[in-house]
Design a protein around this motif. Structure first.
Motif, PDB file in Angstrom:
ATOM      1  N   ASN A 182       0.830  -1.205   0.000  1.00  0.00           N
ATOM      2  CA  ASN A 182       0.000   0.000   0.000  1.00  0.00           C
ATOM      3  C   ASN A 182       0.865   1.256   0.000  1.00  0.00           C
ATOM      4  O   ASN A 182       0.550   2.242  -0.689  1.00  0.00           O
ATOM      5  CB  ASN A 182      -0.929  -0.002   1.217  1.00  0.00           C
ATOM      6  CG  ASN A 182      -2.023  -1.044   1.090  1.00  0.00           C
ATOM      7  OD1 ASN A 182      -2.508  -1.308  -0.020  1.00  0.00           O
ATOM      8  ND2 ASN A 182      -2.430  -1.640   2.208  1.00  0.00           N
TER       9      ASN A 182
ATOM     10  N   LYS B 295       0.941   4.095  -2.998  1.00  0.00           N
ATOM     11  CA  LYS B 295       0.681   5.510  -2.742  1.00  0.00           C
ATOM     12  C   LYS B 295       1.776   6.385  -3.341  1.00  0.00           C
ATOM     13  O   LYS B 295       1.492   7.468  -3.867  1.00  0.00           O
ATOM     14  CB  LYS B 295       0.588   5.720  -1.236  1.00  0.00           C
ATOM     15  CG  LYS B 295       0.235   7.145  -0.841  1.00  0.00           C
ATOM     16  CD  LYS B 295       0.096   7.267   0.669  1.00  0.00           C
ATOM     17  CE  LYS B 295      -0.265   8.699   1.053  1.00  0.00           C
ATOM     18  NZ  LYS B 295      -0.413   8.852   2.529  1.00  0.00           N
TER      19      LYS B 295
ATOM     20  N   SER C 155       1.188   6.814  -7.113  1.00  0.00           N
ATOM     21  CA  SER C 155      -0.181   7.098  -7.548  1.00  0.00           C
ATOM     22  C   SER C 155      -0.258   8.286  -8.498  1.00  0.00           C
ATOM     23  O   SER C 155      -1.056   8.293  -9.447  1.00  0.00           O
ATOM     24  CB  SER C 155      -1.067   7.338  -6.318  1.00  0.00           C
ATOM     25  OG  SER C 155      -0.566   8.431  -5.552  1.00  0.00           O
TER      26      SER C 155
END
Length: 889
Positions: free
Chosen positions: A741, A745, A748
């Motif tokens: 995760n 991020k 992104s």
């Protein structure tokens, strides 16, 4: 302590030309050799040469002493021996002084114990190797090959000698000659010795006939040298003629007292035949019993003497000595064979079965020289046999015991049965003695059995008298059969022992070869070599290798020795000169170690030392140890070459990395810098005049290019850490989903129209990894997927686990990787496309990811295509600390 002046290993110096050697040769003391040398030296000094007197012995002669005036005389070096101070020639000071011409008197002088070399001629050799010209003096009776001749002429054994090969290397020989009558006149006038000594010398050594013979030897030796020089000059000019290559001499030696005289005879024959090639050979009979230490030492000394006198040496093998000699002679075109008469039995000589007679019969086209022992048998020192070993007496005792046991059995059978062939029982006893302890116990058992059988079982009993002619024939046949069978049994046993020794040596060499063949590390190869050599020698061994310009003890058995200054001096000598040094050699023989240079195929790699008392000279153990050293030298050289190859490969990789880095810097770093510089300059110069949308676009370009530049610099720093081994791993228990995760991020903002699909299970086992390194590796892989994926495609980020690992999968829908490129996709600076688009990276991302993952004991792999001929999947496997039970998955 003697510490020779040797150049340090690793220094680059031009090879020095060997200095010239001039020898003033005379027939005896008193002819004026030193006087003539000093006169010639004074003339050289007047011509402007730098002349230094290293050592000159005037013996109190005023005429000679007066010639030293005006010449620089070096101070002598004090040597302490048996509480006496001896003044010797200072070789180190002479080499440091480096004159144009150095005078070194008395070429055959023996140095004081503790000196670097036992003989002064060896000091001269070292000075010549240093490039210094040397003049010296020598009397003809000190030549090694003439020592036996001089002994017969004068009755005096010369204790100091010079190898003929040393004199043969002289560039000039000047004969200083006077008549014997004039020399005796000078002796009487006190110009040679003091009056009392002169009278004794005149009645003994300086007899007219002695001086005449010595003068002839000196003249012949000088003439031979002139002839050698002429022959060499004609060969250099290519002149044709019957040169020395037409004659080849072979000298046969054994371990008896005639070995050394035979070698000297061979040298004299070689001189008389225009320096003919000559070889000193020994025939080793595998079936014969081994000689004692004394004979082995004599043989070894003879072979060493042959090498000093310039001969080649050969050790032949074969039970048929004549055939072995003739086969070697024919294959090497030998024309002259020299051997001693030997100590063959009268019967062998009468039957013509002696070695000399057999060679005379079979050697067609080869001249045979038979040399007899010139020593008077009555005055010959009586040979004191070495005390027999306990095993030797045990063999005879066992032989007698076998006969006693056979007698007991024969008495029992004789009383139990009427007709029994008792002789077979005794033959069995003889065979048993021969099979267990060899030939001589078998022959002793045969004689005892013969006497016992006659005494107990032939009529008249209990008497050595023989009753009938039939019994005489029976006894003779019995004796003949017993001796024959005993001899055959003993010979078979000796052959078996010889085969066993050879097999043991071959096994030891094979084991050493297998142990050393796969070694790529010098220290490990040195350790194995020290162990193998120590096992072969039966005592301590050490291996010294060069390190930072000096020799250092790398390995030793049973423990690494602490060598003193003299031992290290001998080791450095062996390393620098490529010659053995220490005990049993001509260099520092007082050291208790013998050092052998380890000569590889291409260069010298080190030095091996063996404790002096460990090996008998010329023994099988010494041959095995030297063979092991040869193998070890090749193994050490191979290890050196492997290390050099690794260093070369590292340099090549570094060069490739540097070239790729420069290409990357020139393109991938300069481009974003140019964009940032141009955008910032535009904002500064035209900021008020630009529309807000244009200004925002320029600021966005600056940020994107700065981020791109930051990624490039970060990648280069990460790769430098990987290449330099400076990666610091801080492992901890983490949940891979959290790291996934965090990586998603970070990338992104670069996804654009692409969609990142996550596929994680509800629970994953924890793994022990470095969270920062894993996150950076995932970011690099995701950015690579984004770069090579079309707009609107999906990028899948998944994780799952099996029994032994947690697996991470990253898939994209790009055009994929060609199958031929899959193995190279993780190489540094490897890109699938030419970087025409500025969004393409420097080609370091996947290489860094691979380095990070493997540093954490993980594995990474690529698969492509994965669907419809397109797409790429990157799999990362992170091992678990404890495997999960199948029921828990």
């Amino acid at each position: 302590m003697i510490s020779p002046v040797l150049p340090k290993e690793g220094t680059l110096a031009a090879p020095r030309k060997r200095g010239r050697l001039k020898v003033f040769l005379g027939m005896s003391p008193g002819v004026g050799k030193t006087y003539e040398m000093l006169r010639a030296a004074r003339r050289r000094k007047v011509e402007g040469a730098d002349v230094v007197v290293g050592v000159v012995e005037t013996h109190g002669r005023k005429e000679t002493s007066s010639l030293l005036r005006g010449l620089e005389v070096m101070a002598r070096k004090p040597m302490t021996y048996r509480e006496r101070t001896l003044l010797e020639f200072d070789i180190d000071a002479a080499i440091a002084r480096r004159p144009d011409l150095l005078l070194v008197d008395e070429y055959a002088h023996s140095n004081a114990p503790g000196s670097r070399h036992p003989k002064r001629w060896q000091d001269v050799e070292e000075i010549l190797d240093a490039g210094i010209e040397v003049w010296t003096t020598l009397n003809v009776q000190h030549l090694e090959s003439l020592s036996d001749v001089v002994l017969r002429i004068t009755g005096v054994r010369q204790r100091e000698s010079v190898p003929d090969s040393a004199l043969s290397r002289a560039d000039d020989i000047e004969l200083v000659d006077i008549t014997p009558e004039e020399l005796r006149k000078r002796l009487a006038e006190g110009k040679v010795y003091v009056p009392e000594t002169a009278r004794l010398a005149s009645d003994n050594f300086f007899k007219l006939e002695n001086l005449t013979a010595l003068r002839e030897l000196a003249l012949r030796r000088a003439a031979q040298t002139v002839d050698d020089q002429l022959t060499a000059r004609l060969r250099e000019q290519g002149a044709s003629g019957p040169w020395a290559a037409g004659e080849r001499i072979m000298v046969l030696v054994t371990g008896d007292t005639m070995a050394a005289p035979l070698v000297r005879t061979g040298r004299r024959l070689s001189d008389m035949m225009m320096d003919a090639q000559w070889t000193v050979a020994h025939v080793d009979r595998p079936s014969a019993s081994h000689h004692g230490v004394g004979s082995t030492g004599k043989l070894s000394d003879a072979l060493k003497l042959a090498e000093q006198l310039g001969a080649r040496t050969a050790v032949l093998s074969g039970d048929d000595v004549v055939r072995a000699v003739l086969d070697y002679a024919h294959s090497n075109h030998v024309t002259q064979i020299v051997l001693s008469k030997g100590r063959d039995s009268r019967l062998s000589e009468w039957l013509g079965r002696s070695l000399a007679a057999e060679l005379l019969r079979q050697a067609h086209g080869i001249a045979i020289h038979i040399i007899t022992d010139g020593q008077d048998p009555q005055t010959e020192p009586r040979h004191v046999p070495a005390p027999r070993s306990r095993d030797g007496w045990r063999g005879y005792a066992v032989g007698v015991a076998c006969v006693v046991a056979a007698t007991a059995l024969a008495l029992l059978l004789d009383r139990t049965f009427e007709r029994v062939d008792l002789g077979v029982i005794y033959l069995t006893a003889v065979l048993a003695a021969g099979a267990i302890y060899g030939l001589r116990p078998a022959l002793a058992a045969a004689i005892v059995a013969f006497l016992t059988y006659n005494f107990l079982f032939l009529q008249p009993q209990f008497s050595f008298a023989i009753g009938s002619p039939t019994d005489v024939l029976t006894l003779l046949v019995f004796l003949g059969v017993a001796l024959t069978t005993g001899a055959l049994a003993g010979r078979v046993r000796e052959q078996a022992r010889a085969a066993q020794r050879r097999a043991s040596a071959v096994s030891a060499l094979l084991a050493a070869s297998q142990s050393l063949s796969g070694i790529g590390d010098r220290s490990e190869a040195a350790r194995i070599l020290a162990e193998q050599t120590s096992a072969a020698a039966g005592s301590g061994a050490a291996v010294l290798l060069p390190h930072e310009g000096e020799l250092a003890v790398v390995a030793g058995t049973p423990h690494k020795p602490d060598l003193d200054a003299e031992a290290m001096a001998a080791a450095r000598w062996a390393w620098e000169k490529g010659e053995p040094a220490g005990f049993g050699t001509g260099t520092l023989p007082q050291v208790r170690w013998t050092f052998h240079p380890l000569q590889g195929v291409r260069a010298r790699v080190g030095v091996a030392g063996i404790v002096a008392t460990a090996l008998a000279s010329g023994s099988d153990e010494e041959k095995l140890a030297l063979a092991l050293l040869d193998q070890g030298a090749v193994a050490l050289e191979r290890a050196d070459l492997a290390e050099q190859a690794l260093e070369t490969e590292t340099l090549l990789r570094t060069d490739r990395f540097r070239d790729a880095l420069m290409n990357s810097v020139s393109h991938d770093l300069r481009t974003p810098l140019s964009t940032v510089l141009g955008a910032s300059t535009t904002l500064i110069d035209l900021g008020d005049k630009l529309k807000p949308a244009v200004r925002a676009d320029l600021l966005l370009s600056i940020r994107e290019e700065a981020e791109r530049l930051s990624r490039y610099v970060g990648d280069l720093l990460d790769m430098s850490r990987l290449e330099g081994g400076g990666l610091n791993i801080r492992s901890d228990w983490i949940d891979v989903r959290d790291v996934l995760n965090a990586a998603a991020k970070r990338v992104s903002r670069r996804l654009g129209d692409r969609k990142l699909v996550r596929d994680f299970p509800d629970r994953l086992s924890l793994v022990m990894v470095d969270q920062g390194l894993l996150e950076q590796a995932l970011v690099n892989i995701l950015e690579n997927a984004i770069t090579y994926s079309p707009d609107g495609s999906n990028i899948e980020l998944a994780a799952y686990e099996d029994r032994g690992a947690v697996v991470i999968s990253i898939e994209d829908e790009g055009k994929g990787i060609p199958t031929s490129e899959l193995e190279r996709v993780f190489d540094k600076f490897r890109r699938m496309e030419v970087p025409s688009d500025r969004t393409k990276g420097a080609g370091l991302g996947l290489a860094i990811s691979k380095g990070f993952i493997e540093a954490m004991n993980g594995r990474i792999a690529a698969a492509s295509p994965i669907m419809d001929g397109k797409g790429t999947r990157i799999l990362i496997r992170l091992p678990k600390a404890i495997a999960t039970h199948p029921n828990l998955l």
